[in-house]
Design a protein around this motif. Structure first.
Motif, short mmCIF file in Angstrom:
data_model
loop_
_atom_site.label_atom_id
_atom_site.label_comp_id
_atom_site.label_asym_id
_atom_site.label_seq_id
_atom_site.Cartn_x
_atom_site.Cartn_y
_atom_site.Cartn_z
N SER B 14 0.85 -1.22 -0.20
CA SER B 14 -0.12 0.34 -0.11
C SER B 14 1.28 1.01 0.16
CB SER B 14 -0.70 0.42 1.24
OG SER B 14 -0.69 -0.84 2.39
N ILE B 15 1.95 1.17 0.54
CA ILE B 15 2.60 2.68 0.80
C ILE B 15 3.47 2.75 -0.63
CG2 ILE B 15 5.03 3.18 1.64
CD1 ILE B 15 4.28 1.77 4.29
N MET B 16 4.25 1.84 -1.05
CA MET B 16 4.37 1.12 -2.82
C MET B 16 3.10 2.49 -3.49
SD MET B 16 7.03 -1.54 -3.25
CE MET B 16 5.84 -2.37 -4.66
N ALA B 17 1.88 1.32 -3.81
CA ALA B 17 0.94 2.22 -4.07
C ALA B 17 0.24 3.98 -3.95
CB ALA B 17 -0.41 1.56 -3.68
N ALA B 19 3.17 6.13 -2.27
CA ALA B 19 3.90 7.05 -3.21
C ALA B 19 3.34 6.48 -4.93
CB ALA B 19 5.01 6.10 -2.91
N PHE B 20 3.27 6.05 -5.37
CA PHE B 20 2.76 6.09 -6.86
C PHE B 20 2.06 6.81 -7.33
CE2 PHE B 20 1.43 3.64 -10.87
CZ PHE B 20 2.43 3.44 -11.52
N LEU B 21 1.13 6.83 -6.46
CA LEU B 21 -0.15 7.61 -6.88
C LEU B 21 0.71 9.04 -6.74
CD1 LEU B 21 -2.58 6.83 -6.86
CD2 LEU B 21 -3.94 7.78 -4.98
N VAL B 22 1.06 9.77 -5.41
CA VAL B 22 1.93 10.98 -5.85
C VAL B 22 2.52 11.13 -6.61
CG1 VAL B 22 3.73 12.24 -4.12
CG2 VAL B 22 2.21 10.82 -2.47
N THR B 187 11.98 10.27 -4.08
CA THR B 187 11.09 10.16 -2.38
C THR B 187 10.76 8.80 -2.17
OG1 THR B 187 11.24 12.74 -2.40
CG2 THR B 187 10.81 11.60 -0.01
N CYS B 188 9.73 8.67 -3.47
CA CYS B 188 8.90 7.82 -2.96
C CYS B 188 9.92 6.26 -3.20
CB CYS B 188 7.66 7.76 -3.78
SG CYS B 188 6.40 8.43 -3.55
N LEU B 189 10.13 6.03 -4.10
CA LEU B 189 11.07 5.51 -4.29
C LEU B 189 12.02 4.76 -3.34
CD1 LEU B 189 10.48 3.32 -7.16
CD2 LEU B 189 13.97 5.10 -7.53
N ALA B 196 10.76 -1.00 1.95
CA ALA B 196 11.10 -2.59 1.71
C ALA B 196 12.41 -4.15 2.05
CB ALA B 196 11.41 -2.88 -0.04
N ILE B 197 14.09 -2.84 2.47
CA ILE B 197 14.62 -3.43 3.26
C ILE B 197 14.57 -3.53 4.33
CG2 ILE B 197 16.90 -2.88 3.66
CD1 ILE B 197 17.09 -0.92 0.25
N VAL B 198 13.58 -2.53 4.29
CA VAL B 198 13.63 -3.07 5.99
C VAL B 198 12.88 -4.06 6.55
CG1 VAL B 198 11.82 -2.73 8.48
CG2 VAL B 198 13.56 -0.82 7.21
N PHE B 199 11.38 -4.83 5.83
CA PHE B 199 10.46 -6.03 5.84
C PHE B 199 12.15 -6.79 5.32
CE2 PHE B 199 7.19 -3.34 5.58
CZ PHE B 199 5.86 -3.36 6.65
#
Ligand SMILES: C[S@@+](CC[C@H](N)C(=O)[O-])C[C@H]1O[C@@H](n2cnc3c(N)ncnc32)[C@H](O)[C@@H]1O
Lengths: 276, 1006
Positions: B14-17, B19-22, B187-189, B196-199
């Motif tokens: 969802s974060i990726m989504a 960011a993508f939206l932004v 920024t989003c990336l 992602a890395i964290v996870f």
């Protein structure tokens, strides 16, 4: 043994056998007493019951308990080509005469777990007689019969099987008669096909056919004298004149009336011929 | 709260989504700014670019139109100008948005002004006005025109600067937008990446840990637990795996333990097995030993008791022997004395005979012969007769002397006899001739007589008979001083019991005198050599003392006996019983008996023969069980005439005993008997294996042949019977049956070989070449056994066999059949053959088995074993027209059953197992009943019964189940399978027959 010094245990054994006969119809009363005594005591020990009275109670009320006991009191040792010399004699002396019968009926009385019947079958295959043969293999013990019908034996039997077979003058490749798989050997279909296994009690049941050969090996030794005579009478009745009776290696016929109707044919191998 | 893996993934996504939206929104914003600029450019500048030239063109047209109108002097065309002006105004209106409003207003004003002026000027020019004013006007107009033109230029002037500005703006906006986008995207990336890395790091680490853990587990390090991090599924898996590992470890341990236990158990079992084996072996050995010991003990016991018995017997015997010895020695002494006398007498006598008697006798014979010849014819017939008599007596005397000389020979048993037919009359006549004169001389009357029922001629040794009679009559004459001597020839008195002879064929020569008789105490000894009727007192009569001894021996020699039937003081009667026909066979036997002087034999009363006629011991041919003596006599004569020996029993019990003891070839049986009736005798005969195979023929006044035949008799004859019928019965029963073998073989040399081999079995062999011949021969003779080569061509073997079996069903008088072939028959063929006969496969090598088969069979016959069971009681059972199916793999049963069933008229089908039976039933649904064995290969009887019952058409078909099983519940199993009834083996044909009968009669009633 006179009545006075018959031990209590012996009385109990006798009563047990009496009970079995009355309840289940199996008649062990005339078996060789000492052997039967030992077998019953062994069965008692195996059952874990405290005394014969208890065992008797169980056996009277519980079919399974009786089956277990039956299992225990019958001795079912057997082996493929047991006593190779016997089979050699059978091959060399009896088979030539068997060739003169267009149909052969052979009775394996007291076949135990079936090895003897399969042995006979293999021998007949080797002699080219199996196609016209019918083997009747009978035993008292249902469990032994189950095993016999399966025709599966531990692979550890194989070496003895081989040497015995060779010792009997066997020519064929055993591998063509048995399948060796895992740690078992199984009789192949062409060996099994003319053997008919069924339940038959030599003591109580009647003769069921006219045979050319009767194998009754290592069975009569468990019977008392009287019973032995009675059973031999039945064996005589089921032989055609000139038919053969094969006994165990250590068994010999005496000179009672019945016994005299069998003439030694290969005396040292306990093969007799019925000449009424 | 637990952060599950799913939740994390959802979060990242969802974060990726977002960011993508932004990014999208941002770039859209940027783009829209640029677009605005461009739209502005498009909307403002482009129309200006388009409308400008058009307005300019329109203005030019306006101007031109004025000029044209002026030039053409066409005032109306001026109206055109208005249109053009309106067009320009419209265009201005159109370009209102893009034009500077003020400028465009000014343009309109200028335009309007120009138009007014131009219109006015034009009109005036057309009107032809001129002048200063005009020029002024024109100038004003031109000024207005210039102003309008300028205004137009201003309005439509393309503001390049502005455009550039606009573009720059747009470019700048674009640039700025791009940068913003970049920043936002970046920024989003970064954000997403970071997240992602964290996870993943945690994730990967957990998995790696798992992987490692599993690997370790795999390697079996079950105690190295997987670290459980976090609270996610992997953690669960790890925890689970850890649990599993723990369990596994436990299991492993368990297994280890179990294995150990098993091993131990195995070890122990093996040990035990070994021990057991050993024990077993030992046991077996002990058993056998015990057995042997028992045997030995038994033997010793038997021997001991035998010994004891023997000992006591021996003691008794010894005692007896002692006794006898004493007796013997006494007798010996006596004998010795006698012997001394005898030998003295003998030698003296012999001496006398040889030297003194022979010589005068010789001349006497010669002379008397001469006299009797009467050469000169000067003698009266009486005298001639006397001379003959003298001569005859001399001859007899000489004969006697020779006999005496041959005494040694007689006693040694080397005496010969010459049997030939002689006329009774001749014998008697000679005696008469000798003794009539002597008797007359003594004043005695001498009568001879021959009874009517005495045959004219008998077969015997006439001389010996003469010798016996000479002796007897001689003695009679000698010892009678008063009265009469009689010689009568007749049949023996019925009251007399003969020892070995049969009354009907015996002739009695009776010599009666009225002499002093013989005291009973002498009767025993009278027949002993050198004894005479009355001790020394009689010595005076002279005589050799040999006569009676010789006579008795001679009588025995001729198969007869010599008896003294008299009492002292009333004269004596000597009777010589002789058979009409002297049996040669006895010649060789008798002398030896004759050799033993048997003084006691005379005294031994003849054994009480309950049997009407006694036969030589072991060759009894026929037994007649019959209480009517008259009929017995008739039968006896018929039997005797045929050279057969026979025994008679007057009652059933005796008959049964004799049958068992003597095993006659055949039995003739009456129904009415004093004790047990003939039916029961018949049953008893059949029930006893010793007598079961003896053919029995009823001859009775009771007219019930059916019953007799049903009981298994070979025939039934009702009284009164014609002689020829009796003859037939006797002949058929008396035939020797045990040892005749019929060989049916088309190959002559093979037949010959077989016959030769059979000869070693002491059988009489008949060889025929075809089955038809065989049937012919079988009609005439009976055979015990028949060997048939299956390749005999002329008749289908089975047909022959069937004929035989049908005959066998009707009587016992059918041979056992042995088939032989060198072509192995098919299985079904073989089965079929076996239901009729035993079959021998001749595979080149051995006719041995063939001979064996015959030998064993004959032995069984001799032992009196029945060839097969015969139904006895089922008399009333009729199975005509019934079709029965017998299912059994035991051919013996099949043989017996099918014979019994066929005998009752049924048609019998045979199947060797359940499967075949089902097929047969399919082909023959009209079968009336099935007789089914239970224990068969392929498909057993239970199964077959079940399958038959499963077919509705056979729901009510009677099925009789046969079984050798006798244990509890075995009968129930048959019935459960659907059998209608159940019979135990060995099968009792009677029981089966009556069972079937009851089925069928029940059926008819139903
Ligand atoms: C020692 S085994 C003999 C096996 C085989 N005949 C041989 O010689 O290898 C004896 C067998 O006889 C069987 N037996 C004992 N009593 C019997 C009876 N009354 N009727 C039939 N079988 C019996 C036992 O069940 C056992 O299987």
């Amino acid at each position: 043994m006179s009545d006075s010094d018959e031990s209590v245990e012996a009385i109990e054994v006798r009563l047990l056998l009496e009970a079995i006969h009355a309840r289940w119809g199996y008649d062990f009363r005339d078996y060789a007493a000492s052997s039967m005594h030992r077998r019953v005591l062994a069965a008692l020990a195996a059952s874990g019951l405290p005394h014969l009275g208890e065992l008797q109670h169980r056996v009277l009320h519980d079919r399974a308990a009786f089956s277990d006991l039956l299992d225990r009191i019958t001795v079912r040792v057997s082996e493929m080509f047991r006593d190779p010399a016997f089979y050699r004699a059978l091959r060399d002396r009896v088979v030539p005469l068997l060739r003169t019968y267009p149909i052969l009926r052979l009775w394996n009385a007291g076949c135990a777990t079936g090895q003897e019947a399969y042995t006979t079958a293999i021998l007949l295959i080797e002699e080219g007689l199996y196609e016209r043969s019918q083997i009747y293999a009978t035993d008292l013990s249902q469990r032994a019969l189950e095993q016999a019908k399966e025709g599966v034996y531990p692979a550890s039997d194989l070496p003895a099987f081989r040497t015995n077979h060779a010792g009997s003058g066997g020519t064929s490749d055993l591998a063509s008669h048995v399948t060796v798989a895992y740690d078992h050997i199984a009789m192949r279909e062409h060996v099994r096909k003319n053997i008919h296994f069924f339940h038959h009690d030599l003591v109580s049941d009647h003769v069921f056919g006219e045979m050319h050969v009767v194998f009754c090996r290592n069975v009569l030794i468990y019977f008392g004298r009287k019973l032995r005579g009675r059973v031999l009478e039945k064996l005589a009745q089921s032989l055609c004149p000139g038919g053969f009776l094969c006994l165990g290696d250590s068994e010999r016929l005496g000179d009672s009336d019945v016994e005299r109707r069998f003439k030694p044919f290969v005396a040292e191998r306990a093969i007799y011929r019925y000449e009424p | 709260m637990r952060l599950t893996l799913r939740a994390s993934l959802i979060a990242i996504v969802s974060i990726m989504a977002a960011a993508f939206l932004v990014v999208i929104v941002a770039s859209d914003l940027v783009t829209s700014r640029v677009r605005e600029r461009l739209v502005e450019i498009e909307q403002r500048q482009i129309p200006r670019l388009e409308l400008g030239p058009r307005i300019a063109a329109d203005f030019a047209e306006l101007t031109r139109t004025f000029q044209d109108a002026v030039a053409a002097q066409d005032a109306d065309a001026l109206e055109q100008t208005r249109r053009v002006r309106d067009r320009i105004v419209a265009r201005l209106e159109e370009g209102k948005a893009v034009f500077d409003p003020a400028a465009s207003e000014e343009l309109r004003v200028a335009l309007d002004a120009y138009h007014e002026l131009a219109l006015d000027v034009s009109r005036r020019m057309i009107a032809g006005e001129g002048g200063e004013e005009m020029i002024e006007r024109i100038t004003r107009m031109q000024e207005a025109q210039a102003r309008a033109q300028a205004q137009i230029d201003r309005v439509v002037a393309f503001d390049a600067r502005y455009l550039r500005g606009a573009f720059d703006d747009a470019r700048a906006a674009l640039l700025a937008g791009g940068r913003t986008r970049l920043v936002i995207t970046g920024t989003c990336l970064a954000l997403v990446l970071g997240l992602a890395i964290v996870f993943t790091r945690g994730f990967v680490r957990s998995i790696a840990a798992l992987h490692e853990g599993f690997a370790r587990f795999g390697k079996g390090e079950l105690d190295a637990l997987i670290p459980v991090r976090g609270n996610d599924e992997i953690a669960d898996v790890a925890a689970g795996a850890n649990q599993m590992a723990k369990n596994l470890a436990e299991l492993e341990a368990e297994r280890e333990r179990a294995a150990a236990e098993t091993r131990e158990l195995l070890e122990r079992t093996r040990e035990q097995a070994a021990r057991l084996q050993a024990q077993e072996e030992e046991l077996r050995a002990t058993n056998e030993e015990l057995q042997a010991q028992q045997e030995e003990l038994r033997l010793t016991n038997e021997e001991l008791s035998e010994h004891a018995r023997q000992l006591s017997e021996q003691r008794a015997e010894l005692e007896a022997k002692n006794e006898e010895l004493r007796e013997l020695s006494r007798r010996l002494e006596q004998k010795a004395a006698e012997l001394a006398t005898v030998s003295a007498f003998k030698s003296q006598f012999l001496a006398n005979m040889s030297h003194e008697l022979r010589t005068p006798l010789n001349s006497m014979l010669l002379l008397s012969q001469l006299l009797a010849d009467n050469p000169e014819g000067n003698l009266t017939p009486k005298q001639v007769e006397y001379a003959r008599t003298v001569n005859g007596a001399g001859k007899d005397l000489l004969f006697l002397i020779n006999q005496v000389l041959d005494l040694a020979k007689i006693e040694a048993g080397r005496q010969e006899i010459h049997v030939e037919p002689v006329r009774v009359e001749d014998i008697v006549e000679r005696i008469r001739r000798v003794f009539a004169p002597l008797a007359a001389e003594k004043g005695l009357s001498f009568d001879v007589g021959i009874a009517d029922d005495v045959p004219r001629s008998i077969t015997t040794d006439g001389q010996r008979v003469g010798q016996i009679l000479t002796n007897l009559v001689g003695n009679a004459v000698k010892f009678t001083s008063r009265g009469a001597v009689k010689l009568a020839v007749r049949r023996p008195d019925p009251s007399v019991e003969l020892r070995t002879l049969r009354r009907e064929t015996t002739i009695a020569f009776v010599v009666t005198d009225t002499g002093s008789g013989i005291a009973s105490e002498h009767r025993e000894r009278i027949f002993e050599p050198f004894e005479q009727g009355g001790e020394a007192g009689n010595r005076r009569h002279g005589g050799t003392g040999l006569g009676l001894a010789i006579s008795r021996e001679l009588a025995t020699l001729l198969g007869g006996e010599l008896r003294l039937e008299s009492t002292a003081a009333e004269g004596s009667t000597f009777v010589c019983y002789l058979p009409e026909r002297c049996e040669r066979t006895e010649k060789t036997e008798e002398p030896r008996r004759a050799a033993t002087p048997a003084p006691k034999r005379a005294a031994t009363p003849a054994p009480v023969a309950r049997d009407g006629g006694a036969a030589p011991d072991d060759a009894t041919h026929l037994l007649v069980i019959e209480d009517d003596p008259l009929f017995l006599e008739v039968l006896g004569r018929i039997i005797g005439e045929r050279g057969l020996s026979w025994l008679a029993a007057r009652d059933g019990a005796t008959g049964l005993r004799l049958a068992r003891e003597r095993r006659p070839r055949g039995i003739i049986l009456d129904v009415e008997l004093p004790d047990i009736d003939g039916w029961r005798v018949m049953e008893a005969l059949r029930a006893d294996p010793a007598t079961a195979s003896i053919p029995v023929h009823f001859v009775s006044a009771t007219d019930a042949p059916d019953r007799g035949l049903a009981l298994g008799a070979v025939g039934y004859l009702t009284k009164p019977a014609a002689k020829k019928d009796l003859v037939r019965v006797v002949e058929s029963l008396g035939r020797q049956r045990a040892h005749r073998v019929l060989v049916v073989e088309s190959d002559a040399s093979r037949g010959q070989t077989l016959a030769e081999q059979l000869a070693t079995l002491e059988v009489e062999t008949t060889v025929v070449k075809s089955a038809r011949e065989a049937l012919d021969v079988l009609e005439k003779k009976s055979f015990a056994c028949m060997i048939v080569d299956l390749s005999v061509p002329d008749i289908e073997e089975l047909e022959l066999l069937e004929i035989l079996q049908r005959r066998a069903a009707a009587s016992q008088d059918t041979p056992a059949v042995v088939l032989y072939t060198d072509r192995p028959p098919s299985r079904s063929e073989a089965m079929r053959f076996e239901s009729y006969a035993s079959v021998v496969l001749d595979e080149g090598a051995s006719t041995d088995r063939l001979l064996d088969e015959v030998r064993l069979f004959l032995r069984r016959l001799e032992a009196g074993m029945p060839r097969r069971p015969t139904p006895n009681q089922s008399v009333g059972v009729r199975l005509e027209g019934k079709k029965l199916l017998v299912v059994d793999d035991d051919m013996r049963t099949v043989y017996a059953l099918s014979a019994a069933l066929r005998a009752k008229g049924a048609e019998v089908l045979v199947a060797e197992n359940g499967a075949v039976a089902l097929e047969m039933l399919d082909a023959n649904p009209d079968v009336d009943a099935v007789v089914m064995d239970v224990m068969m290969p392929e498909m057993d009887g239970y199964e077959a019964t079940r399958r038959i019952r499963a077919q509705p058409r056979f729901e009510r078909l009677p099925i009789v189940s046969l079984t050798a099983k006798a244990m509890k519940g075995d009968a129930e199993r048959s019935i459960e399978a659907g059998a209608s009834a159940y019979l135990p083996k060995p099968i009792d044909a009677d029981a089966l027959l009556s069972l079937l009968h009851s089925f069928f009669t029940g059926e008819e009633k139903a």
